[in-house]
Write an enzyme that holds these catalytic residues in place. Structure first.
Site, PDB file in Angstrom:
ATOM      1  N   ASP A  48      -2.246   6.906   2.739  1.00 11.75           N
ATOM      2  CA  ASP A  48      -1.692   8.028   1.840  1.00 11.75           C
ATOM      3  C   ASP A  48      -0.554   7.176   0.917  1.00 11.75           C
ATOM      4  OD1 ASP A  48       0.165   7.724   3.736  1.00 11.75           O
ATOM      5  OD2 ASP A  48       0.115   9.737   4.550  1.00 11.75           O
TER       6      ASP A  48
ATOM      7  N   ASP B  93       1.697 -11.201   7.333  1.00 12.07           N
ATOM      8  CA  ASP B  93       2.203 -10.407   6.042  1.00 12.07           C
ATOM      9  C   ASP B  93       3.613  -9.837   6.645  1.00 12.07           C
ATOM     10  OD1 ASP B  93       0.300  -9.078   7.904  1.00 12.07           O
ATOM     11  OD2 ASP B  93       0.900  -7.305   6.831  1.00 12.07           O
ATOM     12  N   ASN B  94       3.991  -9.819   7.760  1.00 11.71           N
ATOM     13  CA  ASN B  94       5.273  -9.547   8.249  1.00 11.71           C
ATOM     14  C   ASN B  94       6.204 -10.620   8.405  1.00 11.71           C
ATOM     15  OD1 ASN B  94       4.665  -6.974   7.739  1.00 11.71           O
ATOM     16  ND2 ASN B  94       4.009  -6.509  10.134  1.00 11.71           N
TER      17      ASN B  94
ATOM     18  N   LYS C 210       9.831   2.621  -0.191  1.00 16.08           N
ATOM     19  CA  LYS C 210       8.901   2.279   0.784  1.00 16.08           C
ATOM     20  C   LYS C 210       8.510   3.773   1.265  1.00 16.08           C
ATOM     21  CE  LYS C 210       7.906   0.333   5.283  1.00 16.08           C
ATOM     22  NZ  LYS C 210       8.349  -0.346   6.441  1.00 16.08           N
TER      23      LYS C 210
ATOM     24  N   ARG D   1       5.920 -13.137   1.459  1.00 16.33           N
ATOM     25  CA  ARG D   1       5.563 -13.318   2.817  1.00 16.33           C
ATOM     26  C   ARG D   1       4.589 -14.660   2.878  1.00 16.33           C
ATOM     27  NH1 ARG D   1       5.104  -7.385   3.948  1.00 16.33           N
ATOM     28  NH2 ARG D   1       6.254  -6.545   1.823  1.00 16.33           N
TER      29      ARG D   1
ATOM     30  N   GLY E 215       0.878  -1.277  -0.064  1.00 14.15           N
ATOM     31  CA  GLY E 215       0.082   0.099  -0.090  1.00 14.15           C
ATOM     32  C   GLY E 215       0.738   1.258   0.124  1.00 14.15           C
ATOM     33  N   ARG E 216       2.145   1.130   0.431  1.00 16.59           N
ATOM     34  CA  ARG E 216       2.992   2.305   0.397  1.00 16.59           C
ATOM     35  C   ARG E 216       4.351   1.958  -0.065  1.00 16.59           C
ATOM     36  NH1 ARG E 216       4.621   3.976   6.475  1.00 16.59           N
ATOM     37  NH2 ARG E 216       4.256   2.161   7.567  1.00 16.59           N
TER      38      ARG E 216
HETATM   39  P1  AMP Z   1       2.252  -2.683   8.201  1.00 16.41           P
HETATM   40  O1  AMP Z   1       1.595  -2.540   9.429  1.00 16.41           O
HETATM   41  O2  AMP Z   1       3.289  -1.620   7.896  1.00 16.41           O
HETATM   42  O3  AMP Z   1       2.862  -4.282   8.022  1.00 16.41           O
HETATM   43  O4  AMP Z   1       1.205  -2.578   6.981  1.00 16.41           O
HETATM   44  C1  AMP Z   1       0.100  -3.434   6.950  1.00 16.41           C
HETATM   45  C2  AMP Z   1      -0.698  -3.023   5.452  1.00 16.41           C
HETATM   46  O5  AMP Z   1      -0.900  -1.611   5.353  1.00 16.41           O
HETATM   47  C3  AMP Z   1       0.098  -3.278   4.223  1.00 16.41           C
HETATM   48  O6  AMP Z   1      -0.792  -3.551   3.357  1.00 16.41           O
HETATM   49  C4  AMP Z   1       0.678  -1.735   4.004  1.00 16.41           C
HETATM   50  O7  AMP Z   1       1.041  -1.564   2.784  1.00 16.41           O
HETATM   51  C5  AMP Z   1      -0.446  -0.866   4.447  1.00 16.41           C
HETATM   52  N1  AMP Z   1      -0.223   0.431   5.018  1.00 16.41           N
HETATM   53  C6  AMP Z   1       0.507   0.709   5.935  1.00 16.41           C
HETATM   54  N2  AMP Z   1       0.817   2.119   5.867  1.00 16.41           N
HETATM   55  C7  AMP Z   1       0.209   2.647   4.874  1.00 16.41           C
HETATM   56  C8  AMP Z   1      -0.014   4.010   4.172  1.00 16.41           C
HETATM   57  N3  AMP Z   1       0.509   4.795   4.830  1.00 16.41           N
HETATM   58  N4  AMP Z   1      -0.350   4.031   3.192  1.00 16.41           N
HETATM   59  C9  AMP Z   1      -1.181   3.006   2.383  1.00 16.41           C
HETATM   60  N5  AMP Z   1      -0.930   1.630   2.905  1.00 16.41           N
HETATM   61  C10 AMP Z   1      -0.385   1.641   4.265  1.00 16.41           C
HETATM   62 MG    MG Z   2       4.308  -4.875   6.779  1.00 15.71          MG
END
Ligand code: AMP
Ligand code: MG
Length: 496
Positions: free
Chosen positions: A121, A251-252, A109, A179, A88-89
Site C-alpha cells: 500500500d 537491498d538493506n 518513507k 544499496r 515501494g513505499r
Molecule cells: P523491506 O523489508 O522494508 O526492506 O522492504 C522490502 C521491499 O518491500 C522494498 O522494495 C519495499 O519498498 C517494499 N515494501 C515494504 N513495505 C511496503 C509497503 N507497505 N508498500 C509497498 N512496498 C513495500
Molecule cells: Mg528495505
C-alpha cells in the site's frame, strides 16, 4: 528560506528511477522535527514546523526545488533473489548539500504507492516510524554510521496491518540510498553501462578521492574495497553493542556503510549469540552471531555485479574480486577486537595489545552467553568497576554461578595492571564503549503503545536519554533495566 535542494540522482538516466510524487493524506499532523539535524543540513527548522512544511512532510505538497523519485533496486531477500524491488513505499524528495559539504538524501518513507509497490500500500504505521526514528537517532548518538530521522508526521489515516493502525510518514536522511541491491538491479539486466555510471556516482558521493583512479577497472576495484571496509567496520560496531539488524538483505545493505532499514532490529538483552528477532527469519539466518558472515555474503553479491567492469577476462575479474573479499575477515576482526579492547578498558592501538587479550575478551563473551546475562548492563557494570574494584561484585552477582566470572575478573585485573596508561584516560574510553542506555525492546514497545494512544511522552523522554547513551542519568535509570522475564520473548515483525 527554501530547502537548498540539488538533485543529482534525478539527473541520472531514466531507468534508474521512476518520477512519482507522494500521495496526499487526510490530516497531516506533526509528531516531531529533529531541529538539530535540520540545522546540520542547512535547513531552517521553522520551514519544517510551519503548516506548509508539515503538509509537505506528509506528502500533501512539495517543498520548492524537490524532484520526487522512487529508486529502482533489486535484492537478495533471505538468500533468494528478487530482480525488482525498488522504493515501494519511499520517495526521494531531493538531496541537500549541508554546510559540511556532504550531500545527503532526504526521503519520505510511507508516502504512498510507487511503480515499485507491487502489492503493498506504500504506507507505514506509526509504530515502526517511531521505532525507526528513535533507534536510528540512538545509533547515531552511539557513534554508529546510520541513516537519520529528520521528521515524523501522522497521516490521520489508518493502515491495515492485521489490525487497523494509525499511519505515519518518516523523513529519513541518508548519505545515499545506494544499496548492494541497486547494483544487482542493473547486473540482472546485463546493463554494463548503468553499472559503470553507478560506480562513478557512488564514488562521487562516498569516496571522491577514488575519482582520480585512472581506469574504470581500477576505480571499480577501489570502490569495492571501500564498501568492504565500511561494512566490516559497521558490523563490528553492531557486534560491540549487541545490535541485531534483523533483515540483512542485500537491498538493506548500504553502499555508504550506514545502518539502514530499522524493521525487525533489536538490541540483545540477555546475551544469546544465536538470537534472532524477525518473526519470518525461521532459519536464524540473521542471528546476532551470523552478522559478519552475512555481511560478507552480501558483499560477494556486490562483487559479482562488478565483475564485467573489473577485467575483460572473467577469471581475472573473479581473482581480483575474491582477493578483495578475502580481506573482510581480517578487517572485521581488527575492528571488532579494537572495540572489545575499548570495552574492557585496554589500550586501543596495536602496540597496546598483549598476547592473550583476544582470549580475555572471547572468554568473557562465552561466560556471558552461558549465563545469558544482560549484554549492555554487564559491560556497563564492568566499566563502573574499573576504578572501584569492590564493584566487581555487582557484575559477579549477575551470574547465576559467579565463580567462573570471578576467575575471569582476576585475570582482567592482572591484565589492566600491566598497562602504564593512567586510569582516567582508560576510564573515559571504556565509558564511551559501554553505553548505559540502549533502545531496549520492551521500552520501545511501551513507547509505541503509548504513542498509538496519542501519548508521545515516552518517545520524547527516550529520545532525550538516548541522545547521551554513555552518560549516567540517575533520574532515568529505569530505562537501563532489562525486561522482566515475562517480556523476554520479544519479536518484531517484518513488512511493518
Ligand atoms: P523491506 O523489508 O522494508 O526492506 O522492504 C522490502 C521491499 O518491500 C522494498 O522494495 C519495499 O519498498 C517494499 N515494501 C515494504 N513495505 C511496503 C509497503 N507497505 N508498500 C509497498 N512496498 C513495500
Ligand atoms: Mg528495505
Amino acid at each position: 528560506m527554501p530547502i537548498p535542494f540539488d538533485n543529482s540522482y534525478a539527473r541520472l538516466p531514466d531507468r534508474f528511477f521512476a518520477k512519482i510524487a507522494p500521495t496526499p493524506v487526510r490530516a497531516p499532523a506533526l509528531l516531531r522535527v529533529n531541529d538539530a539535524l535540520a540545522e546540520a543540513l542547512g535547513i531552517d527548522p521553522a520551514e519544517l514546523h510551519s503548516p506548509e512544511g508539515v503538509a509537505n512532510l506528509a506528502g500533501n505538497g512539495l517543498f520548492s526545488g524537490s524532484d520526487p523519485i522512487a529508486l529502482a533496486y533489486a535484492g537478495h531477500q533471505f538468500g533468494g533473489f528478487s530482480p525488482q524491488l525498488g522504493d515501494g513505499r519511499a520517495i526521494l524528495i531531493g538531496e541537500v548539500v549541508g554546510p559540511d559539504g556532504v550531500r545527503r538524501d532526504v526521503q519520505l518513507k510511507g508516502s504512498g504507492p510507487t511503480p515499485f509497490s507491487r502489492r503493498g500500500d506504500g504506507r507505514a504505521a506509526l509504530g515502526p516510524v517511531l521505532r525507526e526514528y528513535l533507534v536510528s537517532e540512538s545509533m547515531h548518538a552511539l557513534g554508529v554510521p546510520t541513516t537519520r530521522a529528520l521528521a515524523a508526521v501522522s497521516t490521520g489515516e489508518l493502515v491495515l496491518r492485521g489490525d487497523d493502525l494509525p499511519g505515519a510518514v518518516l523523513t529519513r536522511v541518508a548519505a545515499s540510498h545506494l544499496r548492494v541491491g541497486t547494483f544487482e538491479y542493473f547486473a540482472a539486466r546485463r546493463d554494463r553501462e548503468a553499472l559503470a555510471t553507478l560506480v562513478d556516482y557512488a564514488i562521487a558521493r562516498h569516496e571522491p578521492s577514488l575519482a582520480r583512479e585512472g581506469s574504470l577497472a581500477a576505480r571499480t576495484l577501489a570502490f569495492l574495497d571501500g564498501v568492504i571496509g565500511r561494512q566490516a567496520s559497521l558490523v563490528a560496531r553492531w557486534m560491540g553493542l549487541g545490535f541485531v539488524h534483523g533483515v540483512m538483505n542485500t537491498d538493506n545493505t548500504s553502499i555508504s556503510g550506514e545502518t539502514i532499514d530499522y524493521g525487525p532490529c533489536a538490541f540483545l538483552d540477555a546475551f544469546d549469540p544465536g538470537r534472532t528477532f524477525s518473526s519470518i527469519d525461521q532459519g536464524g539466518r540473521y542471528a546476532f552471531h551470523h552478522q559478519p558472515r552475512i555481511a560478507l555474503w552480501n558483499l560477494a553479491r556486490l562483487a559479482e555485479t562488478l565483475l564485467p567492469l573489473l577485467a575483460e577476462d572473467e577469471a581475472e575479474a573473479i581473482r581480483l574480486a575474491t582477493a578483495r573479499l578475502d580481506t573482510f575477515p581480517d578487517r572485521f576482526g581488527a575492528a571488532h577486537h579494537a572495540i572489545l579492547r575499548a570495552k574492557l578498558g585496554l589500550g586501543p592501538s596495536e602496540g597496546d595489545a598483549h598476547e592473550g587479550d583476544d582470549e580475555l575478551a572471547k572468554d568473557l563473551l562465552e561466560l556471558m552467553a552461558k549465563a545469558q546475562v544482560d549484554f549492555t548492563l554487564t559491560f556497563r557494570r564492568l566499566f563502573d568497576a574499573i576504578d572501584r574494584p569492590a564493584r566487581t561484585a555487582v557484575v559477579s552477582a549477575m551470574f547465576a554461578d559467579p565463580r567462573p566470572f570471578d576467575a575471569w575478573a582476576a585475570r582482567w585485573r592482572e591484565r589492566l595492571a600491566r598497562d602504564a596508561e593512567p586510569i582516567e584516560a582508560r576510564k573515559e574510553r571504556m565509558r564511551l564503549a559501554n553505553p548505559a542506555f540502549i533502545a531496549r525492546n520492551h521500552r520501545v514497545e511501551q513507547m509505541i503503545a503509548l504513542a498509538t494512544d496519542g501519548d508521545l511522552s515516552l518517545f520524547e523522554r527516550m529520545l532525550r536519554v538516548l541522545a547521551r547513551p554513555c552518560d549516567d542519568q540517575p533520574d532515568d535509570e529505569e530505562l537501563m533495566d532489562p525486561p522482566g522475564l515475562e517480556q523476554w520473548d520479544y519479536r518484531t515483525f517484518c513488512g511493518t
